[in-house]
Each structure stands twice: as structure tokens, then as C-alpha cells.
Design an enzyme around this catalytic site. Structure first.
Site, PDB file in Angstrom:
ATOM      1  N   GLU A 145       5.940   8.785  -6.958  1.00  0.00           N
ATOM      2  CA  GLU A 145       6.585  10.015  -6.387  1.00  0.00           C
ATOM      3  C   GLU A 145       7.777   9.992  -5.646  1.00  0.00           C
ATOM      4  OE1 GLU A 145       5.410   8.159  -2.775  1.00  0.00           O
ATOM      5  OE2 GLU A 145       6.217  10.135  -2.619  1.00  0.00           O
ATOM      6  N   ILE A 198      -0.076   3.214 -10.155  1.00  0.00           N
ATOM      7  CA  ILE A 198      -1.495   2.806  -9.967  1.00  0.00           C
ATOM      8  C   ILE A 198      -2.199   3.948  -9.235  1.00  0.00           C
ATOM      9  CG2 ILE A 198      -1.573   0.638 -10.912  1.00  0.00           C
ATOM     10  CD1 ILE A 198      -1.997  -0.304  -8.003  1.00  0.00           C
ATOM     11  N   ASP A 199      -1.390   4.310  -8.141  1.00  0.00           N
ATOM     12  CA  ASP A 199      -1.936   5.199  -7.195  1.00  0.00           C
ATOM     13  C   ASP A 199      -2.189   6.649  -7.489  1.00  0.00           C
ATOM     14  OD1 ASP A 199      -1.559   3.090  -5.367  1.00  0.00           O
ATOM     15  OD2 ASP A 199      -0.009   4.139  -4.154  1.00  0.00           O
ATOM     16  N   GLY A 228      -3.669   2.069  -2.448  1.00  0.00           N
ATOM     17  CA  GLY A 228      -3.728   3.736  -2.200  1.00  0.00           C
ATOM     18  C   GLY A 228      -2.848   3.922  -0.958  1.00  0.00           C
ATOM     19  N   ARG A 229      -1.734   4.212  -1.220  1.00  0.00           N
ATOM     20  CA  ARG A 229      -0.917   4.034   0.234  1.00  0.00           C
ATOM     21  C   ARG A 229      -1.289   5.441   0.839  1.00  0.00           C
ATOM     22  NH1 ARG A 229       3.481   2.453   2.661  1.00  0.00           N
ATOM     23  NH2 ARG A 229       3.188   0.533   1.420  1.00  0.00           N
ATOM     24  N   ARG A 253     -18.526  -9.331   4.827  1.00  0.00           N
ATOM     25  CA  ARG A 253     -17.455  -9.996   4.287  1.00  0.00           C
ATOM     26  C   ARG A 253     -16.292  -9.178   3.772  1.00  0.00           C
ATOM     27  NH1 ARG A 253     -19.740 -13.476   6.312  1.00  0.00           N
ATOM     28  NH2 ARG A 253     -20.343 -15.616   5.563  1.00  0.00           N
ATOM     29  N   ARG A 294      -2.473  -4.543  -9.871  1.00  0.00           N
ATOM     30  CA  ARG A 294      -1.089  -3.858 -10.527  1.00  0.00           C
ATOM     31  C   ARG A 294      -0.638  -4.895 -11.463  1.00  0.00           C
ATOM     32  NH1 ARG A 294       3.373  -2.423  -6.037  1.00  0.00           N
ATOM     33  NH2 ARG A 294       4.678  -3.972  -6.918  1.00  0.00           N
TER      34      ARG A 294
HETATM   35  O1  F6P Z   1       2.716   1.139  -6.391  1.00  0.00           O
HETATM   36  C1  F6P Z   1       1.992   1.646  -5.543  1.00  0.00           C
HETATM   37  C2  F6P Z   1       1.645   0.675  -4.451  1.00  0.00           C
HETATM   38  O2  F6P Z   1       0.787  -0.082  -5.263  1.00  0.00           O
HETATM   39  C3  F6P Z   1       1.016   1.060  -3.206  1.00  0.00           C
HETATM   40  O3  F6P Z   1      -0.355   1.379  -3.314  1.00  0.00           O
HETATM   41  C4  F6P Z   1       1.141  -0.204  -2.664  1.00  0.00           C
HETATM   42  O4  F6P Z   1       1.234  -0.009  -1.180  1.00  0.00           O
HETATM   43  C5  F6P Z   1       2.606  -0.479  -2.808  1.00  0.00           C
HETATM   44  O5  F6P Z   1       2.769  -0.263  -4.050  1.00  0.00           O
HETATM   45  C6  F6P Z   1       2.949  -2.061  -2.404  1.00  0.00           C
HETATM   46  O6  F6P Z   1       4.066  -2.371  -3.303  1.00  0.00           O
HETATM   47  P1  F6P Z   1       5.179  -3.309  -3.003  1.00  0.00           P
HETATM   48  O7  F6P Z   1       4.796  -4.216  -2.111  1.00  0.00           O
HETATM   49  O8  F6P Z   1       5.329  -3.998  -4.322  1.00  0.00           O
HETATM   50  O9  F6P Z   1       6.363  -2.540  -2.347  1.00  0.00           O
END
Ligand code: F6P
Length: 349
Positions: free
Chosen positions: A106, A129-130, A173-174, A273, A282
Site C-alpha cells: 500500500e 504478505i500482509d 500483519g502491521r 510459551r 516472508r
Molecule cells: O511487508 C510487510 C511487512 O511484512 C509487515 O508486516 C512488517 O511489519 C514489515 O513488513 C517489516 O518489514 P521490514 O522490517 O522489512 O521493513
């Protein structure tokens, strides 16, 4: 002899499985209709700094199953660099490009849309992937991440059962919980925690009660999936200090799984745990679904270039490959649809 038309291709944002399949499909389709294809290195950074290579039938062969991106990626936005947009236009012109195909999530696609409004002839392909890009059911890379998370959850279930433990798995999943929801459903998770539903004290309490009840019923292990962007309403999760400012990407997430794990252990007394999949989800080989989606997206992107339908993004709607205005993906994300989450909830007990 008339010079061949040239199309550029770049991969921006975080990488994901299936990017190479899309690069291959875009390039091979473009070759067939007489285009020359220029691979831009490292996303917008490479375009600004004029780093590119000619793609041909040899460097685009044998890559359909390869993870990552042969072009390299970065989170650089031209809008955060001095004179960035102008430099994009200058190098675009210098390379003699007719159009640019941009593979991005996005963030990258929003930048692409803005550059289109400034006059850059672009076509977008949604990958992450998100799976949080609007206007398309799925993005390239999502199904592979779901498969990796599902495999991990299956493994966690067997060890959880042996030791009668609560097992939490933190997945990426940010802003949205797509991976958590789909992998959680596929592995029969007892609970799925996602950013769309922030956790208040009542929800944590309910979750702990459910875990205790399960235990009493003799179900002495439980599996919980947590998306990294899940928020506790009463406590901000500290950002890890590892952020490296090379490309000024968004803040790094991670750690919510451990925080929730500690809460559960404290409130239930159950042996708990926590694991995190991090970048493992990824990397590596794309599943067949992503290879097929990436191939169809690449072919469609070239069709759009050929028809000069710039400012559009290739999309999957239902089971149809179509296109939509890039502008529509700007300024928002696609959250998990409540009907998918409702399916998952039926099995929370
Ligand atoms: O591509 C999206 C994502 O996988 C998010 O879920 C994650 O927060 C982020 O990338 C982390 O990416 P990077 O550390 O490579 O910037």
C-alpha cells in the site's frame, strides 16, 4: 531501424514470495510484443540513483520458484528525498522508458499513484504478505505466508499437546490480521488476535477464562495466533530499538506476542510459551497459488501498458483478473472482513 519501446519494472517496499514470478511474467510477456525491459534495482532508490539492468530471456529464466526479488527492494519514497520526484522523472527519461510497472504494497502503490498524478506513466501490481491493499482480494505473497504460518502452527500444536502448554505464535500483519486469521482458521487455533480488534482488559479476561475452562475440560493445550500489530488498549507496546534509518521505513513492530503471553501466564497459571515467525514468513519459495497469481498479474500489467491504461493497478476481484484505479488504493488499507473473522470465531473454545 526503429528503437524498441522500453518498459521499466521495479519492486518497492518489503519483499515477498512471488515477486520473481511476477517479474518473469511481466518481462516475458513484454518481450513477446516487442518491448525491451529494464529492471530497476532496489525500488525507487534505484530509479533515483539510476541503477538498472536490462532484463532478457536468460536473467528472467528459472526464477518462478525463487523467493525474494532478483531486482532488490527498498522502502525509499521519492517524496522523502531532496528533489526525489524530479530525479525519478529525469532518470525515467534518460532510460528512454515508455512506462513503469511498479510492484508494491500500500505504501509503494500510494507513492506510485502520486507520481502518476504528476505525469509518470505507471501501472501497479499489488504484492505484500500482509494482504492489506484495497481493491484486490489477494496480493502476491499472502498465500505463501499463510502456508508458512500454518505449517508452523501445526508444529506448535504437537509440542503444545505433549507439554500441555498454551502456545502463542506472533505473525506479521502491521495494520491488519489477514495472515493471523487465515493461518489461524487453517490450523484450528483456539484464539486469533488481530489489529482490527484492539484488546481491552475485558477481552483478555475472557480469553483467560476460556483457556482455563478448556483446561478443566481436559483440553490441556491451546494455540493462539497474534498479529504483530495487535494493540492493548491500555498499554503502548514499546517499539524495539533496532530501527535502522537507512530507508526510513515505518517503525518496526514485534513483541506483542510475548506481552500477551506473560499476561496469560500470570492470569491463568498455565504453562505458556511464545514463538515469533518474523521474516521466515516472508522468505523462500512461493506456493503455487502465488506463482499463478503473480503470473496472471504480470501478463495483465503488460496488457495495461500496451493499451496505455496508466494510473491503474492490476487486481483480483472474485476469480477475475482485472484492473482498478491506483488512486483507489491510496490513503487506506483493506482490513480483515468480519465474515472471515466470524468463521474463525466459531472455533474459539
Ligand atoms: O511487508 C510487510 C511487512 O511484512 C509487515 O508486516 C512488517 O511489519 C514489515 O513488513 C517489516 O518489514 P521490514 O522490517 O522489512 O521493513
Amino acid at each position: 531501424m526503429k528503437a524498441k519501446k522500453r518498459v521499466g519494472i521495479l519492486t518497492g517496499g518489503g519483499d515477498c514470495p512471488g515477486l520473481n514470478a511476477a517479474i518473469r511474467a511481466t518481462a516475458k510477456t513484454a518481450f513477446k510484443i516487442g518491448y525491451e525491459v529494464i529492471g530497476i534495482r532496489d525500488g525507487w532508490e534505484g530509479l533515483i540513483e539510476d541503477r538498472s539492468e536490462i532484463l532478457d530471456s536468460s536473467n528472467t529464466a528459472g526464477i518462478i520458484d525463487r523467493g525474494g526479488t532478483i531486482l532488490g527492494a527498498s522502502r525509499t519514497s521519492p517524496f522523502r528525498i531532496d528533489n526525489g520526484p524530479q530525479r525519478v522523472f529525469d532518470v525515467f527519461k534518460k532510460l528512454g522508458l515508455e512506462a513503469l510497472v511498479v510492484l508494491g504494497g500500500e505504501g509503494t502503490l500510494a507513492v506510485t499513484s502520486q507520481l502518476f498524478k504528476m505525469g509518470l506513466p505507471v501501472v501497479g501490481i499489488a504484492k505484500t504478505i500482509d494482504n492489506d491493499v484495497r481493491e484486490t482480494n489477494f496480493t502476491i505473497g499472502f498465500q505463501t505466508a499463510v502456508q508458512i504460518a500454518t505449517d508452523a502452527l501445526d508444529r506448535l500444536r504437537s509440542t503444545a499437546a505433549s507439554h500441555h502448554r498454551v502456545m502463542l505464535l506472533e505473525v506479521m500483519g502491521r495494520y491488519t490480521g489477514w495472515i493471523a486469521t487465515f493461518a489461524g482458521i487453517a490450523s484450528g487455533a483456539e484464539a486469533i488476535l488481530i489489529p482490527e480488534i484492539p484488546l481491552n482488559k475485558e477481552r483478555i479476561e475472557k480469553l483467560c477464562q476460556m483457556l482455563k475452562k478448556r483446561n478443566k475440560r481436559g483440553k490441556n493445550f491451546s494455540i493462539i495466533v497474534v498479529a504483530e500489530g495487535t494493540q492493548l488498549e491500555w498499554k503502548a507496546i514499546l517499539k524495539p530499538s533496532l530501527h535502522i534509518a537507512r530507508n526510513e521505513g515505518p517503525d518496526r513492530l514485534g513483541g506483542i506476542g510475548r506481552v500477551i503471553g506473560e499476561l496469560i501466564a500470570g492470569k491463568t497459571g498455565l504453562d505458556t510459551r511464545v514463538s515469533s515467525l518474523d521474516y521466515i514468513q516472508r522468505g523462500g519459495t512461493p506456493v503455487a497459488y502465488d506463482r499463478n497469481l503473480a503470473t496472471a498479474f504480470g501478463v495483465k500489467a503488460v496488457e495495461l501498458v500496451k493499451e496505455k491504461k496508466y494510473g491503474e493497478m492490476v487486481a483480483l476481484k472474485g476469480n477475475r483478473i482485472t484492473s482498478t484505479l491506483l488512486e483507489k488504493v491510496e490513503g487506506g488499507i483493506k482490513v480483515v472482513n468480519p465474515s472471515a473473522y466470524k468463521i474463525a470465531e466459531i472455533f474459539f473454545s
